[in-house]
Scaffold this active site. Structure first.
Site, PDB file in Angstrom:
ATOM      1  N   HIS A 265      75.438 -30.989  55.023  1.00 37.26           N
ATOM      2  CA  HIS A 265      75.431 -29.726  55.051  1.00 37.26           C
ATOM      3  C   HIS A 265      77.288 -30.511  54.354  1.00 37.26           C
ATOM      4  O   HIS A 265      77.637 -31.706  53.512  1.00 37.26           O
ATOM      5  CB  HIS A 265      76.943 -30.017  56.731  1.00 37.26           C
ATOM      6  CG  HIS A 265      77.728 -28.086  56.949  1.00 37.26           C
ATOM      7  ND1 HIS A 265      78.467 -28.313  56.645  1.00 37.26           N
ATOM      8  CD2 HIS A 265      76.684 -27.466  57.186  1.00 37.26           C
ATOM      9  CE1 HIS A 265      78.776 -26.801  56.888  1.00 37.26           C
ATOM     10  NE2 HIS A 265      78.037 -26.752  57.835  1.00 37.26           N
TER      11      HIS A 265
ATOM     12  N   ASP B  40      71.370 -25.553  61.953  1.00 41.53           N
ATOM     13  CA  ASP B  40      69.719 -24.181  61.487  1.00 41.53           C
ATOM     14  C   ASP B  40      68.791 -25.394  62.342  1.00 41.53           C
ATOM     15  O   ASP B  40      67.619 -24.672  62.332  1.00 41.53           O
ATOM     16  CB  ASP B  40      69.591 -23.978  59.946  1.00 41.53           C
ATOM     17  CG  ASP B  40      70.573 -22.965  60.036  1.00 41.53           C
ATOM     18  OD1 ASP B  40      71.055 -23.098  58.347  1.00 41.53           O
ATOM     19  OD2 ASP B  40      70.603 -21.791  60.699  1.00 41.53           O
TER      20      ASP B  40
HETATM   21  C1  SDX Z   1      74.635 -22.777  57.208  1.00 37.36           C
HETATM   22  O1  SDX Z   1      78.650 -23.886  54.457  1.00 37.36           O
HETATM   23  C2  SDX Z   1      78.336 -23.969  56.073  1.00 37.36           C
HETATM   24  O2  SDX Z   1      79.334 -23.724  56.987  1.00 37.36           O
HETATM   25  C3  SDX Z   1      77.286 -22.948  55.871  1.00 37.36           C
HETATM   26  C4  SDX Z   1      77.102 -23.009  57.539  1.00 37.36           C
HETATM   27  C5  SDX Z   1      77.303 -21.724  58.356  1.00 37.36           C
HETATM   28  O3  SDX Z   1      77.757 -21.852  59.439  1.00 37.36           O
HETATM   29  O4  SDX Z   1      78.004 -20.448  57.513  1.00 37.36           O
HETATM   30  O5  SDX Z   1      76.930 -24.017  58.442  1.00 37.36           O
HETATM   31  C6  SDX Z   1      75.767 -22.463  57.836  1.00 37.36           C
HETATM   32  O6  SDX Z   1      74.558 -22.856  56.136  1.00 37.36           O
HETATM   33  C7  SDX Z   1      74.151 -24.975  57.440  1.00 37.36           C
HETATM   34  C8  SDX Z   1      73.363 -25.369  55.685  1.00 37.36           C
HETATM   35  C9  SDX Z   1      71.595 -24.907  56.397  1.00 37.36           C
HETATM   36  N1  SDX Z   1      70.803 -25.027  55.476  1.00 37.36           N
HETATM   37  C10 SDX Z   1      69.779 -26.091  55.365  1.00 37.36           C
HETATM   38  O7  SDX Z   1      69.783 -26.641  55.881  1.00 37.36           O
HETATM   39  C11 SDX Z   1      69.303 -26.337  53.616  1.00 37.36           C
HETATM   40  C12 SDX Z   1      68.783 -27.866  53.376  1.00 37.36           C
HETATM   41  N2  SDX Z   1      70.202 -28.343  53.902  1.00 37.36           N
HETATM   42  C13 SDX Z   1      70.729 -28.574  52.199  1.00 37.36           C
HETATM   43  O8  SDX Z   1      70.513 -27.927  50.992  1.00 37.36           O
HETATM   44  C14 SDX Z   1      72.244 -29.376  51.659  1.00 37.36           C
HETATM   45  O9  SDX Z   1      72.394 -30.336  52.446  1.00 37.36           O
HETATM   46  C15 SDX Z   1      72.979 -28.186  51.401  1.00 37.36           C
HETATM   47  C16 SDX Z   1      72.847 -26.566  50.774  1.00 37.36           C
HETATM   48  C17 SDX Z   1      73.136 -27.469  53.227  1.00 37.36           C
HETATM   49  C18 SDX Z   1      74.611 -28.695  51.243  1.00 37.36           C
HETATM   50  O10 SDX Z   1      74.483 -29.244  49.692  1.00 37.36           O
HETATM   51  P1  SDX Z   1      75.344 -29.883  49.403  1.00 37.36           P
HETATM   52  O11 SDX Z   1      77.214 -29.664  50.007  1.00 37.36           O
HETATM   53  O12 SDX Z   1      76.023 -29.043  47.631  1.00 37.36           O
HETATM   54  O13 SDX Z   1      75.059 -31.030  49.449  1.00 37.36           O
HETATM   55  P2  SDX Z   1      74.469 -31.493  48.253  1.00 37.36           P
HETATM   56  O14 SDX Z   1      73.530 -30.365  47.657  1.00 37.36           O
HETATM   57  O15 SDX Z   1      75.151 -31.789  47.159  1.00 37.36           O
HETATM   58  O16 SDX Z   1      73.500 -32.822  48.392  1.00 37.36           O
HETATM   59  C19 SDX Z   1      74.092 -33.797  48.772  1.00 37.36           C
HETATM   60  C20 SDX Z   1      72.703 -35.035  48.568  1.00 37.36           C
HETATM   61  C21 SDX Z   1      72.356 -34.639  46.833  1.00 37.36           C
HETATM   62  O17 SDX Z   1      70.767 -36.499  46.721  1.00 37.36           O
HETATM   63  P3  SDX Z   1      71.823 -36.513  45.873  1.00 37.36           P
HETATM   64  O18 SDX Z   1      72.046 -35.860  44.018  1.00 37.36           O
HETATM   65  O19 SDX Z   1      73.549 -37.558  45.455  1.00 37.36           O
HETATM   66  O20 SDX Z   1      71.207 -38.047  45.257  1.00 37.36           O
HETATM   67  O21 SDX Z   1      72.150 -34.975  49.151  1.00 37.36           O
HETATM   68  C22 SDX Z   1      70.619 -34.457  49.279  1.00 37.36           C
HETATM   69  C23 SDX Z   1      71.165 -34.155  48.019  1.00 37.36           C
HETATM   70  O22 SDX Z   1      69.883 -33.924  46.981  1.00 37.36           O
HETATM   71  N3  SDX Z   1      70.333 -34.456  49.849  1.00 37.36           N
HETATM   72  C24 SDX Z   1      69.502 -34.174  50.706  1.00 37.36           C
HETATM   73  C25 SDX Z   1      69.412 -32.364  51.801  1.00 37.36           C
HETATM   74  N4  SDX Z   1      70.989 -32.208  51.817  1.00 37.36           N
HETATM   75  C26 SDX Z   1      71.512 -32.737  49.964  1.00 37.36           C
HETATM   76  N5  SDX Z   1      68.307 -34.214  50.665  1.00 37.36           N
HETATM   77  C27 SDX Z   1      67.501 -34.140  51.376  1.00 37.36           C
HETATM   78  N6  SDX Z   1      66.936 -32.872  52.225  1.00 37.36           N
HETATM   79  C28 SDX Z   1      68.324 -32.073  52.324  1.00 37.36           C
HETATM   80  N7  SDX Z   1      68.160 -31.322  53.724  1.00 37.36           N
END
Ligand code: SDX
Length: 430
Positions: A307, A364
């Site tokens: 998140h 989720d």
């Molecule tokens: C919702 O914003 C909100 O409030 C949203 C929400 C709401 O109520 O409105 O809470 C609802 O959208 C919840 C999120 C649902 N999405 C997912 O579950 C999809 C999977 N999650 C990710 O794609 C990610 O965690 C996000 C999109 C939720 C957040 O992305 P960020 O903050 O941009 O973080 P990032 O992509 O920069 O990740 C940071 C690191 C990265 O690794 P490095 O480059 O630092 O090595 O964490 C890794 C990412 O690769 N990472 C994951 C991961 N999520 C982040 N690696 C594996 N699996 C994951 N799920």
């Protein structure tokens, strides 16, 4: 003592004012930066940028705190109803008996959609994703309630449109499900509560007497409450940006629905279940899934994990995980996907990759398991998220339009394209 930020640019010193919110969040006010220094700030995806001041929802990502108008989500989840939470978010206080009664009466009165809107469903293929239908139908409401486009619309007329939207979104969503399975659209009943009426429109069939299951009504109430708002998330920011052009309520909410559809946002709940079903179907070891999620080249992420704001735990995930156990016990059902989800959570939270990056289950991760227990089809999960988030979107749309410093949103950019060059006639081009 008022804090200021000191900045030195090209040998010149600048002092920037700061802002502090009621929960001690701090910001540097850069509104005069470009005028005074010629510099803008650069913050793709607005990771560190506050787009507005808001009094609706407070999140503390480090402490796993979520409050709607100051009330903790845990208390609302335990004691409140979705109708009450909708009023709280939009108007800023819990409704008294009269206010709640008036809202309930409005939700009942406005639950039907115009008969002509039923024709829209005949144009969609049965395979149409219900989010495509929802965004189109919500945007089309302005054709039936044109006062929403009137710049001089009164607060009372806007209130009626808020109520229309919150009520009709159920009817629109249930109708898209009925059409997708070839069953007749079920009209809402005036004797049912908000959530009971939705379940009735989804699952009643003409030949049988539909029995309202109070446990499912309570479960749906809980799911809608925990989804109701979440400050400046992607879809809410979309509603605000579109609304800032003075686009009407229905158009702005329709844009928010489209933003929510993305699988990184509200579309994740559908992806979580599809991921768990694949693990179950193909008997993939949980450890292998965790390894795949850690491999940047796999193109796979552990859906429902991570998140932008929560760097400890998402309180909503905790509430829903507990609800899964409670509801399954009450309904006397089992779902192997719940066990897989818990195993996956355990494996991930023991893995350094997730711990280092502070990746925890988000809202989720468990929501889809509860929707499944209610026999809501997977492709409707993001629609359910939209129904829950609607009062939050409306609250932000209302707060935006009441802002004395209202301005159209228009971010800047850093241009990285070609510098000036001349037109070349086609016969002189390589
Ligand atoms: C919702 O914003 C909100 O409030 C949203 C929400 C709401 O109520 O409105 O809470 C609802 O959208 C919840 C999120 C649902 N999405 C997912 O579950 C999809 C999977 N999650 C990710 O794609 C990610 O965690 C996000 C999109 C939720 C957040 O992305 P960020 O903050 O941009 O973080 P990032 O992509 O920069 O990740 C940071 C690191 C990265 O690794 P490095 O480059 O630092 O090595 O964490 C890794 C990412 O690769 N990472 C994951 C991961 N999520 C982040 N690696 C594996 N699996 C994951 N799920």
């Amino acid at each position: 003592m008022s804090n200021t930020a000191k900045l030195t640019l090209e040998g010149k010193d600048y002092e920037l004012p700061t802002l502090v919110g009621t929960e001690k969040e701090k910001a540097i006010d850069i509104r005069a930066l470009r005028k005074n220094s010629g510099y803008i700030t650069f913050d793709p995806a607005y990771v560190n940028t506050g787009a507005c001041q808001s009094a609706i929802t407070f999140i503390d990502g480090e402490k796993g705190i979520l409050r709607y108008r100051g009330i903790p989500i845990e208390e609302l989840a335990e004691h409140s109803t979705f109708t009450e939470v909708a009023y709280l978010l939009i108007y800023g206080h819990l409704p008294n008996k009269k206010e709640l009664g008036t809202l309930k009466e409005g939700l009942t009165r406005h639950s039907m959609i115009h008969e002509d809107m039923k024709n829209f469903y005949n144009g969609y293929p049965s395979t149409a994703h219900p989010m495509a239908i929802l965004s189109a139908m919500v945007g089309s409401l302005s054709a039936y309630y044109p006062n929403v486009t009137n710049p001089g619309i009164t607060e009372e007329e806007m209130h009626d449109n808020y109520v229309r939207l919150i009520s009709k979104v159920r009817t629109i969503a249930a109708a898209s499900y009925k059409k997708s399975i070839g069953q007749p659209i079920v009209y809402p009943r005036n004797d049912l509560s908000y959530c009971a009426n939705f379940l009735y429109m989804m699952f009643a069939v003409p030949s049988e007497t539909y029995k309202i299951d109070e446990e499912l009504v309570k479960t749906l109430t809980l799911l809608l409450i925990v989804h109701a708002d979440h400050e400046q998330n992607c879809s809410t920011s979309t509603v605000r940006l579109v609304g800032s052009s003075k686009a009407n309520l229905f158009a702005s909410i329709s844009a928010g629905i489209c933003a929510l559809w993305g699988h990184l946002h509200g579309g994740a709940n559908q992806q979580v279940i599809e991921m768990l079903e694949k693990i179950q179907r193909e008997k993939i070891p949980v450890k292998k899934i965790v390894e795949q999620a850690k491999d940047k080249n796999s193109g796979f992420r552990l859906m429902g994990f991570g998140h932008r704001v929560y760097k400890n735990f998402d309180p909503r995930a905790n509430i829903l995980r507990a609800a899964c156990d409670r509801v399954f016990k009450k309904l006397g059902i089992q779902d192997p996907l719940l066990n897989i989800a818990k195993e996956l959570e355990q494996a991930a939270l023991e893995d350094n990759y997730f711990v280092e990056r502070k990746l925890y289950p988000n809202v989720d991760f468990y929501s889809g398991i509860l929707y499944r227990a209610m026999e809501i089809p997977t492709n409707m999960f993001t629609v359910m998220f939209a129904i829950g988030r609607l009062p939050g979107w409306i609250a932000h749309y209302r707060e935006l339009n009441a802002d004395p410093d209202f301005k159209i949103g228009r971010p800047r950019q850093i241009y990285t394209g070609e510098v000036q060059r001349s037109y070349v006639p086609i016969d002189k081009r390589r």
